[in-house]
Scaffold this active site. Structure first.
Site, PDB file in Angstrom:
ATOM      1  N   HIS A 329     -68.127  -4.476 -69.399  1.00 13.97           N
ATOM      2  CA  HIS A 329     -67.075  -5.478 -69.586  1.00 13.97           C
ATOM      3  C   HIS A 329     -67.249  -6.641 -68.614  1.00 13.97           C
ATOM      4  O   HIS A 329     -66.278  -7.145 -68.045  1.00 13.97           O
ATOM      5  CB  HIS A 329     -65.694  -4.834 -69.395  1.00 13.97           C
ATOM      6  CG  HIS A 329     -65.308  -3.890 -70.492  1.00 13.97           C
ATOM      7  ND1 HIS A 329     -64.725  -4.292 -71.668  1.00 13.97           N
ATOM      8  CD2 HIS A 329     -65.432  -2.535 -70.586  1.00 13.97           C
ATOM      9  CE1 HIS A 329     -64.500  -3.246 -72.444  1.00 13.97           C
ATOM     10  NE2 HIS A 329     -64.929  -2.159 -71.813  1.00 13.97           N
ATOM     11  N   ASP A 392     -65.034   2.067 -67.973  1.00 16.76           N
ATOM     12  CA  ASP A 392     -65.044   2.511 -69.365  1.00 16.76           C
ATOM     13  C   ASP A 392     -66.062   1.729 -70.188  1.00 16.76           C
ATOM     14  O   ASP A 392     -66.438   0.609 -69.862  1.00 16.76           O
ATOM     15  CB  ASP A 392     -63.658   2.344 -69.984  1.00 16.76           C
ATOM     16  CG  ASP A 392     -63.204   0.894 -70.024  1.00 16.76           C
ATOM     17  OD1 ASP A 392     -63.474   0.171 -69.045  1.00 16.76           O
ATOM     18  OD2 ASP A 392     -62.588   0.467 -71.015  1.00 16.76           O
ATOM     19  N   GLU A 393     -66.505   2.327 -71.252  1.00 17.61           N
ATOM     20  CA  GLU A 393     -67.291   1.690 -72.309  1.00 17.61           C
ATOM     21  C   GLU A 393     -68.539   0.959 -71.790  1.00 17.61           C
ATOM     22  O   GLU A 393     -68.943  -0.064 -72.332  1.00 17.61           O
ATOM     23  CB  GLU A 393     -66.399   0.734 -73.113  1.00 17.61           C
ATOM     24  CG  GLU A 393     -65.270   1.474 -73.825  1.00 17.61           C
ATOM     25  CD  GLU A 393     -64.242   0.565 -74.447  1.00 17.61           C
ATOM     26  OE1 GLU A 393     -63.621   0.978 -75.445  1.00 17.61           O
ATOM     27  OE2 GLU A 393     -64.019  -0.544 -73.932  1.00 17.61           O
ATOM     28  N   ALA A 394     -69.149   1.505 -70.741  1.00 16.94           N
ATOM     29  CA  ALA A 394     -70.425   0.967 -70.255  1.00 16.94           C
ATOM     30  C   ALA A 394     -71.549   1.684 -70.999  1.00 16.94           C
ATOM     31  O   ALA A 394     -72.327   2.446 -70.425  1.00 16.94           O
ATOM     32  CB  ALA A 394     -70.535   1.160 -68.745  1.00 16.94           C
ATOM     33  N   PHE A 395     -71.631   1.438 -72.290  1.00 15.90           N
ATOM     34  CA  PHE A 395     -72.474   2.243 -73.163  1.00 15.90           C
ATOM     35  C   PHE A 395     -73.966   2.115 -72.845  1.00 15.90           C
ATOM     36  O   PHE A 395     -74.748   3.000 -73.172  1.00 15.90           O
ATOM     37  CB  PHE A 395     -72.235   1.853 -74.628  1.00 15.90           C
ATOM     38  CG  PHE A 395     -70.821   2.082 -75.091  1.00 15.90           C
ATOM     39  CD1 PHE A 395     -70.089   3.171 -74.651  1.00 15.90           C
ATOM     40  CD2 PHE A 395     -70.218   1.200 -75.982  1.00 15.90           C
ATOM     41  CE1 PHE A 395     -68.785   3.387 -75.079  1.00 15.90           C
ATOM     42  CE2 PHE A 395     -68.921   1.402 -76.418  1.00 15.90           C
ATOM     43  CZ  PHE A 395     -68.199   2.492 -75.963  1.00 15.90           C
TER      44      PHE A 395
END
Length: 608
Positions: A329, A392-395
């Site tokens: 993000h 979060d969501e650090a894919f």
């Protein structure tokens, strides 16, 4: 562009520090019209306020119908000799004066008054005559020790399952109402403020008006003894996807304080915008903050803006929790400083709503200089104990690269003297002392989180299908999402934080938080429309004892807040779940009217 600072270390607080919403038409107006029509068949006449008509529900309520108290021109707010008590008294007086038209002076308690034991007013002992010659007083006293069992012994009228004893702690209070006095007793100014918010709810709804109203300002008699179930009770405002001015944030703080929520989590950075000035990395705000979802000019907070938000919140005993989302993000940061990006390739500004594509380079030492500088400056601006690092969501940062980054970031937070908070994706990284995970899942059976708790982590619960305030109320809600399902008021209320997660004991739950993501939220009216009436539901789950949770009773108590919000010019969703009283005036979300440009009902001067 940054917002214009309203205060500075040199000049001090603006003496007219008021949260004034800008004039604009509510984006949710059409939904308001539909919801009002749907709810019309359920409208009922407004009823007088009863002692138990409080949100969130108090721990103990003992009504005395013969002991009502009426504010008059002679009513004085008396205080114990304590700066915190004076601050709360001034705050309360400023809240009540506009509608009542009463002078409500603040005066020190007479020696015999301040020395009287807690609960003495329940015996009918007359108040000493004050300096104005008035026999009627409202006393705030933070000096006495207060316990739950000082109200009644076993067999009292309180709900079954409530504890019989115990001190009220740092946020509890006792409210005694007799024909001659109102007394709020607490150990701290925070407790006094919570008691003052309860007193406010016990007055007629017209007390929320910002102009004088002809009304008999009567408080129902009896005693309330109250304290929170969970220490952490909060809401999150995403100012990164869409930027919101300082005045809008202050208005949100007012809503939190009204319902005894004590934390505001600010999501300050994301792909679409960087919203806080950082001296050591000066391009972050003017470059990274110049965009938002859908285009537009974005914006950011100067350090003075941020200090103003923190100070305004502190006066209302709300702690600001800043979030710098890492390692993902981060597109806005990479636009400003491409050397942080993998391959050092500058990305274009991003104004969409997809997630998971951006990240700072975890293999570059310059990244950790950036993290240390940013977190250090934000920590120095923030007096509260928490520093949220997202996670979060650090894919695209996987396995050891992810856990290694998080573990270094956690140590950097520790070096600032703050406690780490992060989304529950931090769980695989090694535990650090005091770490708090914010859980936003939708399945209460989460073995990884249960294991993290056994390893020492504590939890803030924000279940996406219960607490996410950006979810739609119904299929036709024109703003918001539905990936976690639809969340009407009943669904927001109908869960227990103490038992929600399998194999996670209630004592591991620090509290609850209601996040509001703003991909589709562009105005203050949109914020309020999604906050209310669901925010009070989450507030009750965080504050009130489990034994008091009852949907039928809650919806009746909540209904009485519709006229209060209308009187205050606050936008809200007239949910058909709630039997709202017939409005005496056009709704605050009437599509024919813009949001009023009056001060926030809670925006009182911050100097006295």
């Amino acid at each position: 562009m940054p917002t214009t600072p309203a205060t500075s270390p040199e000049t001090g607080p603006d003496p007219l520090d008021r949260a004034v919403p800008p004039t604009r038409r509510p984006a949710a107006a059409e939904l308001a019209r539909t919801a009002t029509q749907t709810a019309g068949a359920q409208l009922t006449p407004a009823a007088p306020v009863a002692l138990g008509d409080v949100v969130p529900a108090p721990e103990r309520v003992l009504p005395d119908p013969a002991a009502d108290f009426t504010l008059t021109a002679n009513t004085v707010l008396r205080i114990s000799p304590d700066g915190g008590a004076r601050d709360v008294a001034v705050f309360l007086a400023e809240l009540l004066r506009p509608a009542t038209g009463l002078p409500l002076p603040v005066a020190d308690a007479a020696p015999t008054d301040s020395a009287s034991p807690a609960g003495a007013h329940a015996t009918g002992t007359p108040e000493p005559v004050g300096p104005s010659g008035a026999p009627l007083t409202l006393t705030l006293d933070a000096a006495a020790t207060v316990t739950v069992d000082s109200v009644a012994g076993p067999g009292d009228a309180g709900p079954a399952g409530l504890p019989e004893t115990g001190e009220l702690g740092v946020e509890g209070y006792r409210l005694d109402v007799t024909p001659t006095a109102v007394r709020i007793t607490a150990l701290t100014a925070a407790g006094l403020l919570h008691g003052a918010q309860t007193l406010r709810q016990l007055l007629p709804a017209a007390v929320e008006s910002r102009t004088p109203v002809t009304e008999r300002w009567t408080v129902p008699g009896g005693t309330i003894v109250d304290r929170p179930r969970f220490a952490y009770r909060g809401a999150m405002l995403d100012v990164a996807r869409h930027f919101f001015a300082v005045e809008d944030v202050l208005r949100v703080i007012d809503h939190l304080a009204r319902y005894k929520l004590n934390h505001l989590h600010l999501h300050l950075t994301d792909d679409q915008g960087w919203r806080i000035a950082v001296d050591s990395w000066p391009r972050l705000a003017p470059v990274g903050g110049a965009t938002q979802v859908g285009g537009g000019t974005g914006g950011w907070y100067t350090k003075d803006d941020y200090r103003r938000i923190v100070a305004y919140a502190a006066r209302r005993h709300v702690t600001v929790v800043p979030e710098i989302d890492l390692p993902g993000h981060t597109n806005a940061a990479l636009v400003a400083y491409p050397e942080l990006a993998p391959g050092k390739v500058p990305p274009p500004p991003y104004t969409g709503t997809e997630v998971g594509f951006s990240y700072v380079d975890p293999a570059d030492e310059r990244t950790y200089d950036f993290v240390a500088d940013v977190l250090g400056e934000v920590a120095a601006l923030t007096p509260g104990p928490w520093l949220h690092i997202g996670g979060d969501e650090a894919f695209k940062v996987k396995g050891e690269a992810y856990t290694g980054f998080v573990e270094r970031a956690q140590r950097i937070v520790e070096s600032t003297g703050k406690t780490v908070v992060g989304w529950h994706q931090l769980a695989p990284a090694a535990h650090v002392d005091g770490r708090v995970l914010q859980w936003w899942g939708t399945n209460g059976d989460d073995p990884d989180i249960a294991a993290a708790v056994r390893g020492g982590d504590r939890l803030i619960l924000s279940p996406g299908n219960r607490a996410y305030l950006d979810m739609k109320y119904a299929p036709d809600t024109p703003i918001g999402h539905d990936w976690a399902g639809l969340i009407d008021v009943h669904r927001a209320y109908d869960w227990d934080p103490g038992t929600h997660l399998t194999d996670v004991p209630a004592e591991a739950v620090l509290g609850v938080e209601a996040p509001l993501w703003t991909e589709s939220v562009t105005t203050l009216a949109d914020i309020e429309f999604l906050l209310l009436p669901r925010l009070p539901a989450l507030a009750e789950l965080g504050w009130s004892p489990r034994a008091t949770h009852d949907w039928a009773g809650f919806r009746e108590r909540l209904a009485g807040h519709g006229p209060r919000w209308t009187a205050a010019g606050i936008t809200f969703h007239r949910s058909p779940d709630v039997p709202w009283p017939t409005p005496a005036t056009p709704s605050a979300v009437d599509p024919a009217r813009p949001v009023p440009t009056q001060p926030s009902p809670d925006a009182v001067p911050d100097t006295h």
